[in-house]
Scaffold this active site. Structure first.
Site, PDB file in Angstrom:
ATOM      1  N   GLU A 142      10.626  -4.674   4.506  1.00  0.00           N
ATOM      2  CA  GLU A 142      10.718  -6.077   4.091  1.00  0.00           C
ATOM      3  C   GLU A 142      10.349  -6.234   2.617  1.00  0.00           C
ATOM      4  OE1 GLU A 142       9.151  -4.959   6.747  1.00  0.00           O
ATOM      5  OE2 GLU A 142       9.224  -6.370   8.432  1.00  0.00           O
ATOM      6  N   LYS A 176       0.830  -1.198   0.000  1.00  0.00           N
ATOM      7  CA  LYS A 176       0.000   0.000   0.000  1.00  0.00           C
ATOM      8  C   LYS A 176       0.873   1.260   0.000  1.00  0.00           C
ATOM      9  CE  LYS A 176      -3.458   2.258   2.905  1.00  0.00           C
ATOM     10  NZ  LYS A 176      -4.338   2.128   4.062  1.00  0.00           N
ATOM     11  N   HIS A 231      -5.184 -33.744  17.823  1.00  0.00           N
ATOM     12  CA  HIS A 231      -4.055 -34.576  18.241  1.00  0.00           C
ATOM     13  C   HIS A 231      -2.920 -33.709  18.761  1.00  0.00           C
ATOM     14  CE1 HIS A 231      -5.898 -38.173  16.442  1.00  0.00           C
ATOM     15  NE2 HIS A 231      -6.488 -37.247  15.689  1.00  0.00           N
ATOM     16  N   LYS A 260       9.580  -0.962  14.475  1.00  0.00           N
ATOM     17  CA  LYS A 260      10.132  -0.590  13.163  1.00  0.00           C
ATOM     18  C   LYS A 260      11.177   0.494  13.321  1.00  0.00           C
ATOM     19  CE  LYS A 260       6.152  -1.168  10.077  1.00  0.00           C
ATOM     20  NZ  LYS A 260       5.223  -0.413   9.241  1.00  0.00           N
ATOM     21  N   GLY A 286      -4.792  -1.973   5.390  1.00  0.00           N
ATOM     22  CA  GLY A 286      -3.980  -3.102   4.911  1.00  0.00           C
ATOM     23  C   GLY A 286      -4.631  -4.450   5.166  1.00  0.00           C
ATOM     24  N   ARG A 287      -5.088  -4.665   6.404  1.00  0.00           N
ATOM     25  CA  ARG A 287      -5.639  -5.990   6.739  1.00  0.00           C
ATOM     26  C   ARG A 287      -7.054  -6.184   6.222  1.00  0.00           C
ATOM     27  NH1 ARG A 287      -4.404  -2.829  10.846  1.00  0.00           N
ATOM     28  NH2 ARG A 287      -5.982  -2.083  12.291  1.00  0.00           N
ATOM     29  N   GLU A 294      -4.612  -7.085  15.357  1.00  0.00           N
ATOM     30  CA  GLU A 294      -4.082  -5.771  14.986  1.00  0.00           C
ATOM     31  C   GLU A 294      -5.192  -4.719  15.082  1.00  0.00           C
ATOM     32  OE1 GLU A 294      -0.420  -5.083  12.203  1.00  0.00           O
ATOM     33  OE2 GLU A 294      -2.208  -4.904  10.979  1.00  0.00           O
TER      34      GLU A 294
HETATM   35  C1  G6Q Z   1      -2.418  -3.860   8.130  1.00  0.00           C
HETATM   36  C2  G6Q Z   1      -1.169  -3.245   8.504  1.00  0.00           C
HETATM   37  C3  G6Q Z   1       0.060  -3.945   7.994  1.00  0.00           C
HETATM   38  C4  G6Q Z   1       0.400  -3.653   6.537  1.00  0.00           C
HETATM   39  C5  G6Q Z   1       1.832  -4.091   6.273  1.00  0.00           C
HETATM   40  C6  G6Q Z   1       2.237  -3.878   4.843  1.00  0.00           C
HETATM   41  O1  G6Q Z   1      -3.498  -3.389   8.362  1.00  0.00           O
HETATM   42  O2  G6Q Z   1      -1.202  -1.914   8.178  1.00  0.00           O
HETATM   43  O3  G6Q Z   1       0.026  -5.331   8.175  1.00  0.00           O
HETATM   44  O4  G6Q Z   1      -0.496  -4.289   5.691  1.00  0.00           O
HETATM   45  O5  G6Q Z   1       2.697  -3.411   7.135  1.00  0.00           O
HETATM   46  O6  G6Q Z   1       2.121  -2.546   4.499  1.00  0.00           O
HETATM   47  P1  G6Q Z   1       2.269  -2.082   3.021  1.00  0.00           P
HETATM   48  O7  G6Q Z   1       1.166  -2.696   2.218  1.00  0.00           O
HETATM   49  O8  G6Q Z   1       2.203  -0.598   3.030  1.00  0.00           O
HETATM   50  O9  G6Q Z   1       3.608  -2.596   2.528  1.00  0.00           O
END
Ligand code: G6Q
Length: 544
Positions: free
Chosen positions: A209, A203, A381, A507, A264-265, A350
């Site tokens: 990463e 996003k 199990h 971070k 994001g989520r 989150e």
């Molecule tokens: C979700 C969070 C988080 C996000 C990641 C990736 O709600 O904001 O999990 O999706 O940190 O972020 P980017 O899509 O910006 O790389």
């Protein structure tokens, strides 16, 4: 006013002292199943095996009303900026709107923009799946590597796996998220540059990463004999940040956009779902969206006491705040839903792992539970021992399809029998008298010593959620059901479910520590952190 000062909260606190022996409640009320079950969107939710009476549900619904759940729902669908700390609307529901639906945001309807991106995705998906889109040597794409993390990984990965029954078997799908090089190295070992498409899903397009993995992928790609000019055929971006996408070297024509009102989520329904669309085709992707829309309509228009996400949310609040149960298990009896608990873990924890109300006060009550789970019957199990006889009570959601996707022998009947048996065993338990009767054939001393170990306390709550078949549409409804459950709980707890400040600090510190590891100059830390950094730097192979 904090919600724990409300009339219904106080009433629930008194009510929880009553007798909630489930076996007794079932004996007293032959209608209990029909009283406490509801069907819609192709799902049956049976919540009768919970420590509730009609009065409990009345009080919980009253709590929802006092917390302003009705208003909250219309604010979310109405495009209000309910994510107050980031000053954003929360409109993932608009991503599954039909063209004729209207979702207003700051006076503009966002639905047209949503459909423009869906059409772009459709065009691209068709080209890749049909082989019209080729790699730099003219060959068809046969591996897709999604590079993203958190919300840009867990949703697409979970859905791609969950719907792999509907997948184009000529394309393999891979998901790289971890900064640990092992993740990308092991995937690059399996693919050929000329037939691989990399999707950079981010996003913000600033995530450490994802950008590190994306650069590694590009470096690898060029090292396989491809040229700069070939990047356009092999790298696409899913992002809201066009400038950063350009800076990375991806042609904006190969960028699929979305908007800051998509968290994001909550983004698998947006361009972030491109890997899903490539995997199952655009018709199935639209079915997934329709299933979520079915649940949106149910959620928006059903009275609170018959509203599936609201009921699930209220039961969660009941256990978290009035019984003190700190965790919640999601147990799919469906191998395709292997990653579903992990996906929900982010969605739930989150969103509702917060301790400050929207207006900045520390909460005086518990908020989001620890969510976890694994598919059944595997879990039986492993950790079910604790669910049955441990000292911690874990309310569970059991999910299962009535009709299997693979009808092989009696597998599905056995699976169903196990699901039913577990919910029954958790609820009924086994008394000492029952155990003693069973052990009557053993010598008395042996039987007495053994009996107590075989007692199950029972009265352990669960929800059963049965869907007809795991189709894209059903999955859409299931995911949206949990999204709305999380939202309602956030409303009751008066927190902002849509920011994630808790991931920021780590971070920031990582940036400082990276610099220290790279330069060998250690800054001011506690003695543990300093000791660890020094240990790593002093190793003979450390290079700085
Ligand atoms: C979700 C969070 C988080 C996000 C990641 C990736 O709600 O904001 O999990 O999706 O940190 O972020 P980017 O899509 O910006 O790389």
């Amino acid at each position: 006013m904090m919600i724990d000062h409300s009339i219904s909260w106080q009433a629930l606190q008194a009510h929880v002292q009553e007798d909630f022996s489930l076996q007794k409640l079932f004996q007293q009320d032959p209608q209990r199943f029909s009283r406490f079950s509801v069907q819609d969107c192709g799902l049956l939710l049976d919540y009768s095996k919970n420590r509730i009476t009609e009065k409990t549900m009345e009080l919980l619904v009253a709590l929802a009303k006092e917390a302003g759940v009705d208003q909250g729902i219309s604010d979310m669908f109405g495009g209000k900026r309910i994510n107050t700390t980031e000053n954003r609307a929360v409109l993932h529901t608009a991503l599954r709107a039909y063209p004729e639906d209207v979702f207003m945001m700051d006076g503009c309807d966002v639905v047209q923009g949503v459909h423009r991106v869906l059409d772009h995705m459709e065009d691209f998906t068709h080209k890749v799946r049909s082989g019209l889109w080729t790699g730099f040597t003219g060959k068809k794409i046969c591996d897709v590597v999604n590079i993203g993390i958190g919300g840009s990984d867990l949703g697409p990965k979970m859905v791609t796996e969950a719907l792999s029954f509907y997948q184009d078997k000529n394309i393999r799908f891979h998901f790289v998220s971890n900064i640990d090089a092992t993740h990308i190295v092991r995937i690059l070992e399996q693919v050929q540059a000329e037939t691989t498409l990399f999707i950079i899903a981010s996003k913000t397009f600033t995530t450490q990463e994802t950008l590190t993995n994306a650069h590694t992928a590009r470096h690898w790609f060029l090292a396989q004999g491809a040229s700069q000019g070939d990047i356009a055929k092999h790298f696409v971006a899913l992002s809201t940040n066009e400038q950063a996408v350009r800076d990375f070297g991806i042609d904006p024509d190969n960028m699929f956009a979305f908007w800051d009102w998509v968290g994001g989520r909550y983004s698998l329904w947006s361009a972030i779902g491109l890997s899903i669309a490539l995997s199952i085709g655009m018709d199935n992707f639209r079915e997934l969206l329709s299933g979520a829309r079915d649940m949106d309509l149910h959620f928006k228009s059903t009275p609170l006491d018959k509203n599936i996400p609201v009921i699930l949310a209220l039961l969660g609040v009941w256990y978290r705040n009035f019984w003190g149960f700190a965790s919640h298990a999601v147990l799919p009896y469906d191998q395709y839903l292997e990653y579903f608990p992990r996906y929900l873990q982010q969605a739930d924890m989150e969103s509702n792992g917060k301790a400050v109300t929207k207006d900045g006060q520390e909460v005086s009550y518990a908020t989001g539970p620890i969510l976890w789970g694994e598919p059944g019957t595997n879990g039986q199990h492993a950790f079910y021992q604790l669910l049955h006889q441990g000292t911690t009570i874990v309310p569970c959601d059991f999910l299962v399809a009535a009709t299997p996707l693979h009808n092989v022998g009696d597998h599905h009947q056995v699976l169903l029998a196990n699901f039913l048996a577990q919910t029954e065993a958790l609820m009924c338990g086994r008394t000492l008298a029952e155990v003693q009767q069973e052990l009557a054939c053993l010598p008395a001393q042996e039987a007495n010593a053994l009996a107590i170990h075989k007692v199950f306390p029972g009265n352990r709550p669960s929800n059963s959620i049965i869907y007809d078949r795991l189709t894209p549409r059903t999955l859409g409804s299931l995911i949206a059901m949990y999204e709305h459950k999380i939202f309602v709980q956030g409303l009751i707890w008066q927190i902002n479910s849509y920011d994630q400040m808790g991931v920021e600090l780590g971070k920031k510190l990582a940036t400082t520590l990276l610099n220290e590891l790279q330069t060998g100059k250690i800054g001011a830390h506690d003695s543990s952190t300093t000791g660890l950094v020094r240990y790593l730097l002093d190793r003979p192979e450390a290079s700085h």
